[in-house]
Design an enzyme around this catalytic site. Sequence first.
Site, mmCIF file in Angstrom:
data_model
loop_
_atom_site.group_PDB
_atom_site.id
_atom_site.type_symbol
_atom_site.label_atom_id
_atom_site.label_comp_id
_atom_site.label_asym_id
_atom_site.label_seq_id
_atom_site.Cartn_x
_atom_site.Cartn_y
_atom_site.Cartn_z
ATOM 1 C CE1 TYR A 24 28.832 20.330 -66.615
ATOM 2 C CE2 TYR A 24 30.451 18.885 -65.597
ATOM 3 C CZ TYR A 24 30.146 19.969 -66.412
ATOM 4 O OH TYR A 24 31.165 20.666 -67.011
ATOM 5 C CE LYS A 45 46.383 51.246 -40.976
ATOM 6 N NZ LYS A 45 47.157 51.804 -39.854
ATOM 7 N NE ARG A 102 53.350 49.124 -37.020
ATOM 8 C CZ ARG A 102 52.768 49.800 -36.036
ATOM 9 N NH1 ARG A 102 52.766 49.304 -34.813
ATOM 10 N NH2 ARG A 102 52.186 50.958 -36.273
HETATM 11 C C1 UD1 Z 1 48.205 59.904 -35.969
HETATM 12 C C2 UD1 Z 1 48.277 61.258 -35.275
HETATM 13 C C3 UD1 Z 1 48.394 61.049 -33.774
HETATM 14 C C4 UD1 Z 1 47.253 60.202 -33.265
HETATM 15 C C5 UD1 Z 1 47.191 58.892 -34.037
HETATM 16 C C6 UD1 Z 1 45.945 58.120 -33.651
HETATM 17 C C7 UD1 Z 1 49.382 62.742 -36.852
HETATM 18 C C8 UD1 Z 1 50.650 63.390 -37.246
HETATM 19 N N1 UD1 Z 1 49.425 61.974 -35.784
HETATM 20 O O1 UD1 Z 1 49.453 59.268 -35.749
HETATM 21 O O2 UD1 Z 1 48.401 62.305 -33.110
HETATM 22 O O3 UD1 Z 1 47.399 59.963 -31.885
HETATM 23 O O4 UD1 Z 1 47.119 59.160 -35.453
HETATM 24 O O5 UD1 Z 1 46.007 56.859 -34.256
HETATM 25 O O6 UD1 Z 1 48.380 62.958 -37.504
HETATM 26 N N2 UD1 Z 1 47.824 58.695 -43.768
HETATM 27 C C9 UD1 Z 1 47.675 59.076 -45.076
HETATM 28 N N3 UD1 Z 1 48.708 59.710 -45.701
HETATM 29 C C10 UD1 Z 1 49.869 59.973 -45.075
HETATM 30 C C11 UD1 Z 1 50.021 59.591 -43.719
HETATM 31 C C12 UD1 Z 1 48.964 58.956 -43.101
HETATM 32 O O7 UD1 Z 1 46.631 58.851 -45.687
HETATM 33 O O8 UD1 Z 1 50.745 60.575 -45.702
HETATM 34 C C13 UD1 Z 1 46.703 58.033 -43.100
HETATM 35 C C14 UD1 Z 1 47.047 56.637 -42.655
HETATM 36 O O9 UD1 Z 1 46.699 55.695 -43.642
HETATM 37 C C15 UD1 Z 1 46.165 56.467 -41.433
HETATM 38 C C16 UD1 Z 1 46.063 57.879 -40.877
HETATM 39 O O10 UD1 Z 1 46.402 58.737 -41.929
HETATM 40 O O11 UD1 Z 1 44.868 56.018 -41.744
HETATM 41 C C17 UD1 Z 1 46.972 58.098 -39.681
HETATM 42 O O12 UD1 Z 1 48.296 57.969 -40.102
HETATM 43 P P1 UD1 Z 1 49.390 57.259 -39.223
HETATM 44 O O13 UD1 Z 1 50.715 57.357 -39.886
HETATM 45 O O14 UD1 Z 1 48.922 55.930 -38.797
HETATM 46 O O15 UD1 Z 1 49.385 58.250 -37.981
HETATM 47 P P2 UD1 Z 1 49.937 57.954 -36.541
HETATM 48 O O16 UD1 Z 1 51.398 57.924 -36.581
HETATM 49 O O17 UD1 Z 1 49.240 56.785 -35.994
#
Ligand code: UD1
Length: 468
Positions: A397, A25, A18
């Site tokens: 220059y 990001k 997004r």
């Molecule tokens: C996650 C939490 C949620 C919390 C929220 C807070 C989980 C399943 N959920 O959800 O409970 O309220 O954060 O913002 O953990 N990332 C990776 N590899 C992956 C997936 C994610 O490195 O395979 C990293 C993303 O870059 C990010 C972080 O993990 O920095 C969180 O991932 P994101 O998919 O944003 O989690 P949310 O759905 O926001």
Amino acid sequence: MSGKLIHVVVLAAGEGKRMQSKRAKVLQPVGGRSMLWHGLASVVELKPDAIHVVVGHDAESVQREVERFGQHHPELTLNCVQQTERLGTGHAVQQAMPNVPDDATVLVMPGDMPLIRASSLQSLQAHFASSQAVLSVLSFFAQDPTGYGRILRDAQGQVTGIREQVDASAEELAVDEVNSGVLMVEAGQLNDCLGQLSNDNQQQEYYLTDCIGLTVEGGLAVTAEVCQDSNELLGANDPLQLATIEAHWQHRCVIALMEQGARLAMPQSLQIRGRVQVGRDVWIDRDVIFEGEVVLHDDVSIGAGSILRDCVLAAGTRIEPYCVLESTRTHGACQIGPFARLRPGTEIGPDCKVGNFVEVKNAVFEAGAKASHLSYIGDASIGAAANIGAGTITCNYDGVAKHRTEIGEQAFIGSNSSLVAPVRIGHRATIGAGSVVTKEAPDDALTLTRASQTSISDWHQRKRTDKK
Ligand code: UD1
Ligand code: CA
């Protein structure tokens, strides 16, 4: 506190669709630094034994940023681990675990949480150390919990699990205590849980948050420490959220600056993209931007609309409105601008004046030297009390190389002169207005190169004859 090893796992593999950006990001900037940098800067204060950054999308750039951060903290053990497929936060943490000893305590943190304060991490750490829990999450109460994992508690208020938004029942969705994404857990326990994760959920991801339910089912205690300032936990998924975080960051910066004593005409108009130190009685007018490292000593004033990057200004320096200064130092009270541009390598002595539409680059002004209007002074040294007339240009220059201009003490350069470098203008030398100086102008002499003025008296202006 316990003598246990602290290992930090920072999740930074996500793409952040997004954000609509080529950049990862976590590399989006807040206050002139990447979000990742800010998070790492807070984590460092826990004095962790190691930090593992999980990278995936745009991994090379993220890795370079991690290396840059490491250069500022040579004491740190800092490494990146690859997550080749983004299979969820649980899977991401799993990638780091081979590098984490079984008896360590692990802090997991998202890489896009730039406002988190070290003090909040420390209070989670203290809470974790003093509780019986093997896992503690940092939670907060959200005005709008949409999108967050909900903290589930039993009738006694004990944490029983975390439910992701997309998997939650209507009743669970009504819970407003949510998961920040930061948690602390014993490494052995974490490994146990990660091994049991399944991706049998709406997003078909391996959720780190399922570790909470698994731990409780195993008969071990989980706690949630509520963070009082939920702004600290803001993450940025899109440009609007990034701008919101930026505004919070700027607010923090201007408060810190005013605590140091700076007077700001309009705090919300100041932008700080780096670090600023101020002495006493510093005045900053509206719409000013500071970048990099800026030091303003006592009684400095910065005019409206000015931009300063990596500058050190001596006590009493006055920057009039709309100046742009980069890698510039002043060495005493002096006056710059309005509308001056000082480029890298500019050094301005006490009692100097650099006026409107003057550009200076890699040049030293000794005490009392003045260039008040419309000049280019590049690769030059200007002696004490020399006066540079309007429109003077150092021709530094030749199309291939840059050359130096040396101007002696108390020299007087007439307006609209071109000084063709390399060239030396002597002490107390005077250059006639409109001269093009290509050779040394000796001390104490008047040098002029312009044609002498003549007037022709029997002169008839041409007239058009076809005019009626
Ligand atoms: C996650 C939490 C949620 C919390 C929220 C807070 C989980 C399943 N959920 O959800 O409970 O309220 O954060 O913002 O953990 N990332 C990776 N590899 C992956 C997936 C994610 O490195 O395979 C990293 C993303 O870059 C990010 C972080 O993990 O920095 C969180 O991932 P994101 O998919 O944003 O989690 P949310 O759905 O926001
Ligand atoms: Ca997600």
